[in-house]
Design a protein around this motif. Sequence first.
Motif, PDB file in Angstrom:
ATOM      1  N   PHE A 199       0.781  -1.397  -0.200  1.00 29.53           N
ATOM      2  CA  PHE A 199       0.168   0.047  -0.023  1.00 29.53           C
ATOM      3  C   PHE A 199       0.887   1.185   0.079  1.00 29.53           C
ATOM      4  N   ASN A 200       1.951   1.121   0.680  1.00 30.20           N
ATOM      5  CA  ASN A 200       3.099   2.464   0.864  1.00 30.20           C
ATOM      6  C   ASN A 200       3.443   2.674  -0.533  1.00 30.20           C
ATOM      7  N   LEU A 201       3.524   1.646  -1.148  1.00 30.96           N
ATOM      8  CA  LEU A 201       4.429   1.469  -2.531  1.00 30.96           C
ATOM      9  C   LEU A 201       3.141   1.928  -3.657  1.00 30.96           C
ATOM     10  N   GLY A 202       1.729   1.973  -3.249  1.00 37.02           N
ATOM     11  CA  GLY A 202       0.771   2.232  -4.298  1.00 37.02           C
ATOM     12  C   GLY A 202       0.550   0.986  -5.171  1.00 37.02           C
ATOM     13  N   LEU A 203       0.904  -0.242  -4.730  1.00 40.35           N
ATOM     14  CA  LEU A 203       0.418  -1.151  -5.410  1.00 40.35           C
ATOM     15  C   LEU A 203      -0.763  -1.808  -5.018  1.00 40.35           C
ATOM     16  N   VAL A 204      -1.314  -1.508  -3.857  1.00 41.05           N
ATOM     17  CA  VAL A 204      -2.762  -2.315  -3.553  1.00 41.05           C
ATOM     18  C   VAL A 204      -3.731  -0.906  -3.122  1.00 41.05           C
ATOM     19  N   ASN A 205      -5.016  -0.986  -3.365  1.00 38.98           N
ATOM     20  CA  ASN A 205      -5.738   0.350  -2.902  1.00 38.98           C
ATOM     21  C   ASN A 205      -6.045   0.123  -1.467  1.00 38.98           C
ATOM     22  N   SER A 206      -6.859   1.315  -1.059  1.00 38.94           N
ATOM     23  CA  SER A 206      -7.095   1.196   0.547  1.00 38.94           C
ATOM     24  C   SER A 206      -8.049   0.291   0.870  1.00 38.94           C
ATOM     25  N   VAL A 207      -8.931  -0.051   0.186  1.00 40.82           N
ATOM     26  CA  VAL A 207      -9.777  -1.225   0.334  1.00 40.82           C
ATOM     27  C   VAL A 207      -9.300  -2.511   0.783  1.00 40.82           C
ATOM     28  N   ASP A 208      -8.185  -2.931  -0.180  1.00 40.32           N
ATOM     29  CA  ASP A 208      -7.498  -4.055   0.187  1.00 40.32           C
ATOM     30  C   ASP A 208      -6.625  -3.827   1.688  1.00 40.32           C
ATOM     31  N   TYR A 209      -6.257  -2.918   1.645  1.00 44.07           N
ATOM     32  CA  TYR A 209      -5.525  -2.559   3.002  1.00 44.07           C
ATOM     33  C   TYR A 209      -6.242  -2.471   4.195  1.00 44.07           C
ATOM     34  N   ASN A 210      -7.512  -2.003   4.188  1.00 45.88           N
ATOM     35  CA  ASN A 210      -8.492  -1.678   5.269  1.00 45.88           C
ATOM     36  C   ASN A 210      -8.904  -3.322   5.408  1.00 45.88           C
ATOM     37  N   GLU A 211      -9.022  -4.028   4.519  1.00 44.81           N
ATOM     38  CA  GLU A 211      -9.628  -5.524   4.684  1.00 44.81           C
ATOM     39  C   GLU A 211      -8.749  -6.203   5.411  1.00 44.81           C
ATOM     40  N   ALA A 212      -7.211  -6.063   4.944  1.00 44.11           N
ATOM     41  CA  ALA A 212      -6.215  -6.844   5.726  1.00 44.11           C
ATOM     42  C   ALA A 212      -6.139  -6.401   7.147  1.00 44.11           C
TER      43      ALA A 212
END
Length: 464
Positions: free
Chosen positions: A416-429
Amino acid sequence: MKKIFLVALLFSLVLGVKAQEKWSLKKCIDYANEHNISLQLKKLDADVQANNTKQSKLDMLPSLRGGVDYGFNYGRTLNSTNTYSDQNIESGSLSVSSNLTLFEGFKKRNTLKQNELDLKASLQDVEKAKEDLALNITSYYLDILFKKELLQVAKDQLKITQLQIERTEVLVEAGTLPKGTLMEQKAQAAQEDLTVVNSQNNLDLSLLDLAQLLDLEQIENFDISIPQLPVVNATQSMIDPESVFSNSLKFRPGIKSANLRLESSEKGLSIAKSQRTPSLSMYASWGSSYSNDFPEIGTLVDGTGNPILDDLGNPQRTVIRSEMRLSDQLRSRERKAFGFQLNIPIFNGGIVNRNISNAKVNIDRSRLNLENTKNVLRKEIQQAHANAIAAMKKYFSSQTAVSSTEEAFRYTEEKFNLGLVNSVDYNEAKNNLLRSKSNLLQAKYEYIFRTKIIDFYNGVEISL
């Protein structure tokens, strides 16, 4: 004036520290044993039974009764000469009587033994109520500890999100991430802040539940201390439930109470059968009376002091005073009695047979109650053992899940910090990590409570 202010400030600080004093599990249990109303009612039942036992002992002593009466008769009255006359008469009497039962089929002795057994059973009921109360308090206490940790997990998650928002703001300003990502992070923070609020509310309600269970009048600032919890060990083995059951039969208050009440019902049968036997008692009494129309009779004497005889040669008697002195009347009119009384039951409408039959029913009921108490205890121990095994398995499974979700979250956070995943995936994790930590905490406290129950049934005092 300054010194007075400093003293007042110090005093208020001391009171504040005292008000903030935290309650340990032992303090909660000790306080409840002194103040819980349901427990106090059990103690009062035992006090009543203690009075019954004391009375049974006194019933074995001879009875002693005394009586005094004093009265006035006006108008036409039967006097001491057994004739009616118009006069006012004052009269009184004294009496003392005693009765001692020599034999009545050992009824009083068996009644005393029965009351002693009932007293012991009542005391065991008090102990059982104490243990049940201690278990209940322990459950509430561990629930508070669980919710304290759950609140801390929620706060930690919120801190992580707030830190992520700060990093996202920098990336958005640099043009690396779109502004929508920042908005999504702030929405997630708001949701997590609500989780913190809900967790705090749940903790406050649990503290209120424990305070009310303790019947505290002042519940403001009530809190508990955090003890050193036992470590959950994967190699720890569970005690065999049958061994726990066999051991608990020796000391469990519920079992002792049921056994004592079975013995009491057997004494009740002996008491009922004693009504078929003859009873022998001894009695004694003394009494005397006084009346102001009771004259003093004396012998007539001549001038030399010799009695004057009638035509038959008997001394002539006459009224010396119209009223004999009180001490002389009590001595001359006293009545004494002493004897034995034998009562033989012949027929009383079948009451004795009915009482004997009911006593046998009470024995059967007490025996079934004992067996049922044992069965309930065995099932409780088996259930507690099964729950402890399940909680232990759940705990270690949750540990593995937390390790996996932590690793997955770190990996997702880096992407996420590298911009490879969006915030939705980050929040789900991150939410998955929160759920796994919550499950781990729940399993840990459930396991601790279940093992405490096993120890409790095995005779180990509840403590943390």
